[in-house]
Design a protein around this motif. Sequence first.
Motif, PDB file in Angstrom:
ATOM      1  N   LEU A 272     -35.798 -39.913  43.617  1.00  9.05           N
ATOM      2  CA  LEU A 272     -36.649 -38.732  43.471  1.00  9.05           C
ATOM      3  C   LEU A 272     -36.975 -38.114  44.828  1.00  9.05           C
ATOM      4  CD1 LEU A 272     -39.001 -39.992  40.626  1.00  9.05           C
ATOM      5  CD2 LEU A 272     -37.179 -38.278  40.462  1.00  9.05           C
ATOM      6  N   THR A 273     -37.067 -38.927  45.861  1.00  7.48           N
ATOM      7  CA  THR A 273     -37.273 -38.389  47.203  1.00  7.48           C
ATOM      8  C   THR A 273     -36.035 -37.630  47.667  1.00  7.48           C
ATOM      9  OG1 THR A 273     -38.827 -40.149  47.784  1.00  7.48           O
ATOM     10  CG2 THR A 273     -37.760 -38.993  49.607  1.00  7.48           C
ATOM     11  N   LEU A 274     -34.850 -38.208  47.468  1.00  6.21           N
ATOM     12  CA  LEU A 274     -33.616 -37.519  47.834  1.00  6.21           C
ATOM     13  C   LEU A 274     -33.472 -36.199  47.084  1.00  6.21           C
ATOM     14  CD1 LEU A 274     -31.113 -40.528  47.866  1.00  6.21           C
ATOM     15  CD2 LEU A 274     -32.021 -39.333  49.859  1.00  6.21           C
ATOM     16  N   ALA A 275     -33.887 -36.187  45.825  1.00  6.93           N
ATOM     17  CA  ALA A 275     -33.756 -34.978  45.011  1.00  6.93           C
ATOM     18  C   ALA A 275     -34.534 -33.814  45.618  1.00  6.93           C
ATOM     19  CB  ALA A 275     -34.248 -35.254  43.598  1.00  6.93           C
ATOM     20  N   ARG A 276     -35.624 -34.107  46.304  1.00  8.55           N
ATOM     21  CA  ARG A 276     -36.450 -33.050  46.892  1.00  8.55           C
ATOM     22  C   ARG A 276     -35.793 -32.415  48.119  1.00  8.55           C
ATOM     23  NH1 ARG A 276     -42.760 -34.848  46.807  1.00  8.55           N
ATOM     24  NH2 ARG A 276     -42.925 -32.727  47.670  1.00  8.55           N
ATOM     25  N   GLY A 277     -34.722 -33.000  48.606  1.00 12.61           N
ATOM     26  CA  GLY A 277     -34.038 -32.446  49.760  1.00 12.61           C
ATOM     27  C   GLY A 277     -32.854 -31.561  49.425  1.00 12.61           C
ATOM     28  N   ILE A 278     -32.539 -31.430  48.147  1.00 15.67           N
ATOM     29  CA  ILE A 278     -31.359 -30.667  47.737  1.00 15.67           C
ATOM     30  C   ILE A 278     -31.661 -29.174  47.771  1.00 15.67           C
ATOM     31  CG2 ILE A 278     -29.777 -30.217  45.812  1.00 15.67           C
ATOM     32  CD1 ILE A 278     -30.201 -33.152  45.002  1.00 15.67           C
ATOM     33  N   GLY A 279     -30.746 -28.398  48.323  1.00 15.55           N
ATOM     34  CA  GLY A 279     -30.919 -26.960  48.410  1.00 15.55           C
ATOM     35  C   GLY A 279     -30.782 -26.278  47.062  1.00 15.55           C
ATOM     36  N   ALA A 321     -34.990 -41.764  31.109  1.00 11.47           N
ATOM     37  CA  ALA A 321     -36.066 -40.808  31.369  1.00 11.47           C
ATOM     38  C   ALA A 321     -35.979 -40.212  32.770  1.00 11.47           C
ATOM     39  CB  ALA A 321     -37.425 -41.489  31.176  1.00 11.47           C
ATOM     40  N   LEU A 322     -35.312 -40.896  33.681  1.00  9.41           N
ATOM     41  CA  LEU A 322     -35.180 -40.383  35.045  1.00  9.41           C
ATOM     42  C   LEU A 322     -34.530 -39.005  35.050  1.00  9.41           C
ATOM     43  CD1 LEU A 322     -35.309 -40.832  38.167  1.00  9.41           C
ATOM     44  CD2 LEU A 322     -32.995 -41.776  37.968  1.00  9.41           C
ATOM     45  N   LEU A 323     -33.526 -38.798  34.202  1.00  7.58           N
ATOM     46  CA  LEU A 323     -32.789 -37.534  34.217  1.00  7.58           C
ATOM     47  C   LEU A 323     -33.665 -36.343  33.828  1.00  7.58           C
ATOM     48  CD1 LEU A 323     -29.381 -38.619  32.651  1.00  7.58           C
ATOM     49  CD2 LEU A 323     -29.834 -38.003  35.028  1.00  7.58           C
ATOM     50  N   ALA A 324     -34.756 -36.616  33.095  1.00 10.63           N
ATOM     51  CA  ALA A 324     -35.657 -35.539  32.688  1.00 10.63           C
ATOM     52  C   ALA A 324     -36.768 -35.296  33.699  1.00 10.63           C
ATOM     53  CB  ALA A 324     -36.251 -35.857  31.323  1.00 10.63           C
ATOM     54  N   GLU A 325     -36.876 -36.150  34.717  1.00 11.51           N
ATOM     55  CA  GLU A 325     -37.917 -35.967  35.742  1.00 11.51           C
ATOM     56  C   GLU A 325     -37.754 -34.611  36.415  1.00 11.51           C
ATOM     57  OE1 GLU A 325     -40.497 -37.605  36.884  1.00 11.51           O
ATOM     58  OE2 GLU A 325     -40.340 -39.650  36.097  1.00 11.51           O
ATOM     59  N   SER A 326     -38.858 -33.916  36.568  1.00 12.63           N
ATOM     60  CA  SER A 326     -38.823 -32.588  37.183  1.00 12.63           C
ATOM     61  C   SER A 326     -39.030 -32.698  38.683  1.00 12.63           C
ATOM     62  CB  SER A 326     -39.916 -31.709  36.578  1.00 12.63           C
ATOM     63  OG  SER A 326     -39.935 -30.428  37.207  1.00 12.63           O
ATOM     64  N   VAL A 327     -38.150 -32.085  39.430  1.00 13.82           N
ATOM     65  CA  VAL A 327     -38.238 -32.038  40.890  1.00 13.82           C
ATOM     66  C   VAL A 327     -38.268 -30.575  41.304  1.00 13.82           C
ATOM     67  CG1 VAL A 327     -37.178 -32.693  43.071  1.00 13.82           C
ATOM     68  CG2 VAL A 327     -36.972 -34.205  41.080  1.00 13.82           C
ATOM     69  N   GLY A 328     -39.426 -30.120  41.767  1.00 13.86           N
ATOM     70  CA  GLY A 328     -39.565 -28.704  42.093  1.00 13.86           C
ATOM     71  C   GLY A 328     -39.365 -27.813  40.891  1.00 13.86           C
ATOM     72  N   GLY A 329     -39.753 -28.299  39.716  1.00 16.65           N
ATOM     73  CA  GLY A 329     -39.607 -27.527  38.489  1.00 16.65           C
ATOM     74  C   GLY A 329     -38.236 -27.588  37.861  1.00 16.65           C
ATOM     75  N   VAL A 330     -37.335 -28.387  38.430  1.00 11.31           N
ATOM     76  CA  VAL A 330     -35.967 -28.490  37.914  1.00 11.31           C
ATOM     77  C   VAL A 330     -35.710 -29.918  37.439  1.00 11.31           C
ATOM     78  CG1 VAL A 330     -33.516 -28.209  38.453  1.00 11.31           C
ATOM     79  CG2 VAL A 330     -35.219 -26.726  39.550  1.00 11.31           C
ATOM     80  N   LEU A 332     -33.878 -33.386  36.741  1.00 11.76           N
ATOM     81  CA  LEU A 332     -32.919 -34.048  37.619  1.00 11.76           C
ATOM     82  C   LEU A 332     -31.484 -33.807  37.157  1.00 11.76           C
ATOM     83  CD1 LEU A 332     -32.939 -35.857  40.151  1.00 11.76           C
ATOM     84  CD2 LEU A 332     -32.747 -37.826  38.631  1.00 11.76           C
ATOM     85  N   PHE A 333     -31.242 -33.792  35.847  1.00  7.42           N
ATOM     86  CA  PHE A 333     -29.859 -33.611  35.396  1.00  7.42           C
ATOM     87  C   PHE A 333     -29.337 -32.222  35.781  1.00  7.42           C
ATOM     88  CE2 PHE A 333     -32.175 -32.094  31.625  1.00  7.42           C
ATOM     89  CZ  PHE A 333     -31.480 -30.954  31.293  1.00  7.42           C
ATOM     90  N   GLU A 334     -30.223 -31.229  35.870  1.00  8.23           N
ATOM     91  CA  GLU A 334     -29.785 -29.910  36.326  1.00  8.23           C
ATOM     92  C   GLU A 334     -29.457 -29.927  37.818  1.00  8.23           C
ATOM     93  OE1 GLU A 334     -32.110 -26.524  35.279  1.00  8.23           O
ATOM     94  OE2 GLU A 334     -32.403 -27.175  33.195  1.00  8.23           O
ATOM     95  N   LEU A 335     -30.192 -30.727  38.574  1.00  7.31           N
ATOM     96  CA  LEU A 335     -29.866 -30.875  39.993  1.00  7.31           C
ATOM     97  C   LEU A 335     -28.490 -31.510  40.168  1.00  7.31           C
ATOM     98  CD1 LEU A 335     -33.158 -32.042  41.780  1.00  7.31           C
ATOM     99  CD2 LEU A 335     -31.955 -29.870  42.045  1.00  7.31           C
ATOM    100  N   VAL A 336     -28.186 -32.490  39.326  1.00  6.12           N
ATOM    101  CA  VAL A 336     -26.859 -33.112  39.382  1.00  6.12           C
ATOM    102  C   VAL A 336     -25.781 -32.067  39.116  1.00  6.12           C
ATOM    103  CG1 VAL A 336     -25.314 -34.781  38.280  1.00  6.12           C
ATOM    104  CG2 VAL A 336     -27.693 -35.403  38.750  1.00  6.12           C
TER     105      VAL A 336
END
Length: 584
Positions: A272-279, A321-330, A332-336
């Motif tokens: 989840l920390t790494l996810a916050r660094g994605i552009g 449930a991790l894939l549904a975690e929201s990171v910056g409103g997105v 996780l599966f959408e970030l992938v």
Amino acid sequence: MKTRFEEGKIIAEGKYHETAEYYLGNEKIGVAADGRGGLSSYRVTGEATDRLASILSLDLAVNGERLSPYLPKTVEMIGRMQKITLQAPAGALSVTTFLTREVNGVYFLVEGTGEIEIGFNCRDAKCETREWVGRVRGANFLLSSSHPGDWVRENDVFYTEGKDRIKLLFSFSADEKAHEEAFARFDDALAETKKEIASVHVPDQARSEEAKAMYLAAYFTAIQNYKTCGDFRAFAAGVRYVDPLRTYYRDSYFTVLPLLSARPDLVRNEILTLARGIGADGACPSAVKSDFTAFWGDHFDSPCFFVTEIYDYLRETGDEALLAESVGGVPLFELVERVMARLGSRADETGLLCKGDYDKRDWADEVNRVGYVTYVEALYYRALVVASRLFEGKDPNLSASYAAEALRVKAAINDLLYDREKGYYVNYRAKDGRTEDNLSIDTVFTVLFGVADEERAKSVLRAMERLLETKNNEEQGGGDFGVMCVYPPYKLPRAACHKSARLYDYHNGANWCYLTAMYAYAKSLFGGDWQTPLLTTYRYMTERGHYTPVEYFSPCCPIGSPLQGWSAALAFTWERAGKHNFFL
């Protein structure tokens, strides 16, 4: 100092004055115990500088006699603990230095037979008081003692004495209430530190005392690099990678491998920390800083490691449930999906990712690898494979497209990068035909990820055994120091820069522990001798006084950073060797 191993401990024997530097870490600090009862480094998580510009020492006497620097001593090291034991004519004396998981502070337990006197000497600790006290509140530190003493500001020393047992807790930049509570729990803290060590299951394959010590050292290398700073919850790369505090996509992937079963909660936080660094465009930097901004943006390998770390975690835990975690409103599966789209946009007509001249944005960031880099392509292949699996239930069409592209990438790697005459995959090949055909250990991922068929996999491993294992390669001239990351070295001076411009240094032929671990694991899957590369690597370090796994080394270059996170991959290999291929 002479080194031996017993019950998972590293034991060094020598004279009192000799240094046995052992790095310890927790969520709040990283320190180096010096093997003489003191410290040589104290870094607070989130702070740029080392608080110890000089040293912190315990000047000791027992029953009225000072201790000779030539006394024989034994130093025991395991987990977050170092213990020195001295046999003095006036009585035995020991100093146990330890950390707990969360406290910003170093505990010292001094035990002896009779009267003990201590001069707690720290030039970097400043205090204007001069009182007979049990706690010193300095301008930049806190010191608690089970026995009262006096702080002499002119000396920067706390003097105390007591019978048989003295407890101390020293902190830089600590909250006073937290420090007081931590000291009140001294005995519980020591019990918890010992319990943490005892709770780690050593794999059955690590049968020898050396192997047990190696496994525990590697495991604790991972766990001690976990840091918290505000909302930041992630693994630092190592004790020297804290300015700024950051977590790397590639380093963390290998750091968490031995923790997927033991501490999945920490792995989840890392993802989840790494996810916050994605552009917004799906680009991944080399690392994410503690303020969640990018550190050296848009790398080739980072997005691949992000996707594969998620897959490995889900496969190990079932935590969908991790894939549904929201990171910056997105979610996780959408970030992938964004990350994979960004990667795909960088592929050319072959399906492979293509790097330009002087684009050093992968792990070998001092080497000018151009065009199709086998390491990068193998990572891209696995990212496509696992992305296909992640989206099977969410978007079957997208899943199928990833699977089809993976097959295309696999075929292109084998067509363009495998050298049949040499029997291995070349390091890289530019679109204009320029080729670096040395053997790079990072091409072992073609074996681990299933890019190579069985025949080619065996051929690659035979070539690595012949060329990269230093015991089999006298031509390299450095003796036996384990496994080189590349051989022969890069051809031209312009091929590499900085440390890697020197032969057998850094990316140009040093032994990297995490890559040696991956190579040994690959050998184990094909019935090869996998323990020798591991033990030779570990022995080279410990015989030279490097008791926590370092990042890299060779006979002709300075040692890499100690307690280096991704060197924890050594523990993964001991856990999984010879079993079903984890990466398939």
